[in-house]
Design an enzyme around this catalytic site. Structure first.
Site, mmCIF file in Angstrom:
data_model
loop_
_atom_site.group_PDB
_atom_site.id
_atom_site.type_symbol
_atom_site.label_atom_id
_atom_site.label_comp_id
_atom_site.label_asym_id
_atom_site.label_seq_id
_atom_site.Cartn_x
_atom_site.Cartn_y
_atom_site.Cartn_z
ATOM 1 N N ASP A 135 -1.559 -0.423 6.085
ATOM 2 C CA ASP A 135 -1.870 0.186 7.379
ATOM 3 C C ASP A 135 -3.346 0.141 7.732
ATOM 4 O OD1 ASP A 135 -3.187 3.281 6.927
ATOM 5 O OD2 ASP A 135 -2.304 2.256 5.206
ATOM 6 N N ASP B 175 0.860 -1.174 0.000
ATOM 7 C CA ASP B 175 0.000 0.000 0.000
ATOM 8 C C ASP B 175 0.906 1.237 0.000
ATOM 9 O OD1 ASP B 175 -2.416 1.571 0.385
ATOM 10 O OD2 ASP B 175 -1.776 1.797 2.470
ATOM 11 N N ASP C 97 -0.302 5.073 0.880
ATOM 12 C CA ASP C 97 -0.597 6.081 1.901
ATOM 13 C C ASP C 97 -0.519 5.477 3.300
ATOM 14 O OD1 ASP C 97 -1.094 7.917 -0.146
ATOM 15 O OD2 ASP C 97 -3.183 7.279 -0.290
#
Length: 290
Positions: free
Chosen positions: A243, A66, A68
């Site tokens: 996250d 991922d 961001d």
């Protein structure tokens, strides 16, 4: 299969290299004691006593990151919205940013309407030529994104590459942002939502193809894996880093999921499943231009 570890005194030889050419070891890779093929070690730990899990060169493992709040300390979409405002591309900046903040809250709550969000994000670009936007994106990446990379995440991305693994960045952000960032980080590819263009190469404000959000990320990854399989380059092991609890469908799909700076729901889930939890927010890495 049980393998005997090579003697520490023996210099490892690079795959398909002439004798005497040493291979670089990393925490993620070693060489097969029998055939010198790159091998994948257990995640985030040294190899067990005498054990190596062998992977043929053609089965190169794939690591999916991922973007961001995983590789980047922050949200590139929010940063790009502020950049567009500075370019004068947004008429009512306060109203535009307020909607963006609402969407961010909905994202964390798991209630985001991704189609409303992409429409909002693309609205200032309608009628603008892709080349004009790309010039601004290039400056945006250098000035805003690169200084906010998380050093631990970039180091892990590099480790996978050094181990002979392929790497992908997969993000719910738009491809006209994610693609240049992935290229700048020398990842092997980017999976993100593509904007649509008219016949003159101008943004229409619509999207095309898979919207890479929640289950959409998994659909995009599966499509990529299908293409790789047709080329006989399908990875036999998948690593994943994220996250957000929004990426649970993706993390449950891979063989080695990692929760990175996880939000509370993902942390709880990861701890229950025994997944590694890592925090890369302790330092940053600024990569200089060549």
């Amino acid at each position: 299969m049980t393998r005997t570890m090579p003697s520490p005194s023996a210099a490892p030889r690079a795959l398909n290299a002439a004798p005497g050419v040493e291979a670089r070891r990393s925490p993620l890779a070693d060489l097969c004691a029998d055939c010198d093929a790159v091998t994948l070690l257990p995640p985030l730990s040294p190899p067990g006593e005498g054990y190596l899990r062998h992977f043929c060169q053609l089965d190169s493992p794939l690591a999916v990151f991922d973007l961001d709040d995983t590789l980047l300390d922050g949200d590139c979409t929010g940063m790009w919205m502020r950049w567009m405002a500075a370019c004068g591309w947004i008429e009512d900046v306060d109203a535009f940013m307020a909607i963006g903040e609402r969407h961010q809250s909905e994202y964390h709550a798991g209630t985001l309407d991704i189609h409303e969000h992409t429409g909002h994000l693309l609205s200032p670009l309608i009628g603008r030529h892709r080349d004009e936007v790309r010039r601004e994106v290039d400056d945006f990446v250098e000035e805003m994104v690169m200084p906010r990379l998380l050093e631990g995440g970039i180091a892990r991305l590099a480790e996978h590459g050094e181990a002979g693994h392929r790497t992908l960045i997969i993000s719910a952000s738009m491809h006209h942002l994610v693609g240049p960032i992935a290229s700048r980080l020398t990842a092997d590819g980017a999976l993100a939502t593509h904007p649509a263009f008219d016949d003159q190469g101008r943004f229409t404000g619509e999207t095309t193809g898979i919207v890479t959000f929640r289950e959409g990320k998994l659909a995009a990854l599966d499509a990529w894996l299908e293409d790789a399989s047709q080329l006989k380059r399908a990875p036999q092991a998948l690593w994943g880093y994220s996250d957000s609890h929004n990426d649970l469908p993706l993390l449950e799909r891979v063989d080695h999921p990692h929760a990175t700076q996880p939000d509370a729901p993902l942390r709880q889930f990861a701890e229950a499943r025994g997944w590694p939890v890592v925090d890369w927010r302790q330092s940053h890495l600024s990569i200089e231009s060549d």
